[in-house]
Motif scaffolding. Structure first.
Motif, PDB file in Angstrom:
ATOM      1  N   ALA A   1       0.831  -1.206   0.000  1.00 10.55           N
ATOM      2  CA  ALA A   1       0.000   0.000   0.000  1.00 10.55           C
ATOM      3  C   ALA A   1       0.862   1.251   0.000  1.00 10.55           C
TER       4      ALA A   1
ATOM      5  N   ASP B   1      -7.357   0.393   2.961  1.00 10.55           N
ATOM      6  CA  ASP B   1      -5.959   0.651   3.332  1.00 10.55           C
ATOM      7  C   ASP B   1      -5.769   0.220   4.781  1.00 10.55           C
TER       8      ASP B   1
ATOM      9  N   GLY C   1      -3.328   9.435   2.534  1.00  4.13           N
ATOM     10  CA  GLY C   1      -3.844   8.845   1.317  1.00  4.13           C
ATOM     11  C   GLY C   1      -4.249   9.865   0.279  1.00  4.13           C
ATOM     12  N   ASN C   2      -5.546   9.898  -0.045  1.00  6.05           N
ATOM     13  CA  ASN C   2      -6.037  10.811  -1.065  1.00  6.05           C
ATOM     14  C   ASN C   2      -5.829  12.267  -0.676  1.00  6.05           C
TER      15      ASN C   2
ATOM     16  N   ARG D   1       0.373  11.050   6.788  1.00  2.00           N
ATOM     17  CA  ARG D   1       0.112  10.593   5.424  1.00  2.00           C
ATOM     18  C   ARG D   1      -1.343  10.168   5.358  1.00  2.00           C
TER      19      ARG D   1
ATOM     20  N   ASP E   1     -11.636   9.207  -7.074  1.00  4.04           N
ATOM     21  CA  ASP E   1     -11.129   7.908  -6.656  1.00  4.04           C
ATOM     22  C   ASP E   1     -12.257   6.890  -6.533  1.00  4.04           C
TER      23      ASP E   1
ATOM     24  N   GLN F   1       1.167   4.086  -2.926  1.00  2.00           N
ATOM     25  CA  GLN F   1       0.963   5.508  -2.647  1.00  2.00           C
ATOM     26  C   GLN F   1       2.115   6.337  -3.189  1.00  2.00           C
TER      27      GLN F   1
ATOM     28  N   ARG G   1      -4.354   0.694  -2.108  1.00  2.00           N
ATOM     29  CA  ARG G   1      -3.734   2.000  -2.267  1.00  2.00           C
ATOM     30  C   ARG G   1      -4.041   2.806  -1.020  1.00  2.00           C
ATOM     31  N   ALA G   2      -3.217   3.752  -0.743  1.00  2.00           N
ATOM     32  CA  ALA G   2      -3.240   4.375   0.578  1.00  2.00           C
ATOM     33  C   ALA G   2      -4.458   5.248   0.831  1.00  2.00           C
ATOM     34  N   GLY G   3      -5.260   5.531  -0.193  1.00  2.00           N
ATOM     35  CA  GLY G   3      -6.454   6.324   0.046  1.00  2.00           C
ATOM     36  C   GLY G   3      -7.700   5.495   0.256  1.00  2.00           C
ATOM     37  N   ASP G   4      -7.577   4.177   0.167  1.00  2.00           N
ATOM     38  CA  ASP G   4      -8.728   3.299   0.213  1.00  2.00           C
ATOM     39  C   ASP G   4      -9.277   3.063   1.613  1.00  2.00           C
TER      40      ASP G   4
END
Length: 214
Positions: free
Chosen positions: A80, A134, A144-145, A142, A180, A84, A128-131
């Motif tokens: 993840a 995640d 994500g989105n 940090r 997203d 990102q 992915r880090a915005g999920d």
């Protein structure tokens, strides 16, 4: 694309790795393990991923995998983080290469870049880090989105000399979150992305931002 962070720094910074690789050979080995995990997730989802499956597909022994990752969760967390960082690098490079002169052009660059990641980066759709899925513990600022949208704002300010008030920043952040979510929907059942949903995603992304940023 310029290398903003070496693979070993990404691994050390975004996942609970037992031993951070310090030599090129070790870095390559860990990168191969993550590549195998990304390919597996792309085909099967992350729920059924096991260290045994990754050992088989990566060519690394289970002992080697456990040397770097204490469990499958650590492997997914690190993947993840890598996704990102790749998204940040890709978005920065895309905006700087395109040099958009208007907000409309800039939003199209962002859309095309993120669509490309969903289409081309193995495992990005799922990890992915915005999920919401995640699973990384957030040890740094940090988000994500939020981090990706902040980069978009900074690059737009630098490239086009634009300034954004609090309403404009919120619109860009909200638009990116909506983008997203709609990309997830577009690629849910269609490998190359549902064209109708992609078109609607682009329209809504522009609409949310344009309504607040004049």
């Amino acid at each position: 694309m310029n290398t903003k962070k070496s693979e070993d720094n990404i691994i050390a910074g975004y996942g609970p790795v037992r031993v951070a690789p310090v030599q090129l050979r070790s870095t390559k080995r860990v990168s191969n393990i993550l590549d195998a995990a990304a390919a597996y997730v792309s085909q099967n989802g992350y729920e059924t991923l096991t260290t045994a499956a990754i050992a088989e597909t990566s060519g690394a022994s289970i002992g080697t995998i456990y040397r770097y990752f204490p469990d499958r969760l650590a492997m997914l967390q690190t993947l993840a983080g890598r996704n990102q960082q790749r998204a940040l690098d890709a978005l920065r490079d895309a905006i700087r290469a395109a040099k958009p002169s208007t907000l409309t052009e800039g939003l199209d660059v962002v859309f095309d870049c993120m669509e490309g990641l969903f289409r081309q980066e193995p495992g990005y759709r799922s990890i992915r880090a915005g999920d919401p899925i995640d699973i990384r513990p957030v040890s740094e600022a940090r988000m994500g989105n939020q981090e990706l949208s902040q980069l978009m704002i900074e690059e737009f300010s630098t490239t086009m000399g634009m300034s954004f008030d609090s309403k404009g920043r919120l619109a860009l952040e909200t638009g990116f979150e909506a983008l997203d979510a709609l990309l997830v929907r577009a690629f849910l059942r269609v490998e190359r992305g549902d064209k109708a949903i992609l078109a609607e995603a682009r329209r809504i992304f522009h609409l949310i931002v344009a309504d607040a940023v004049r």
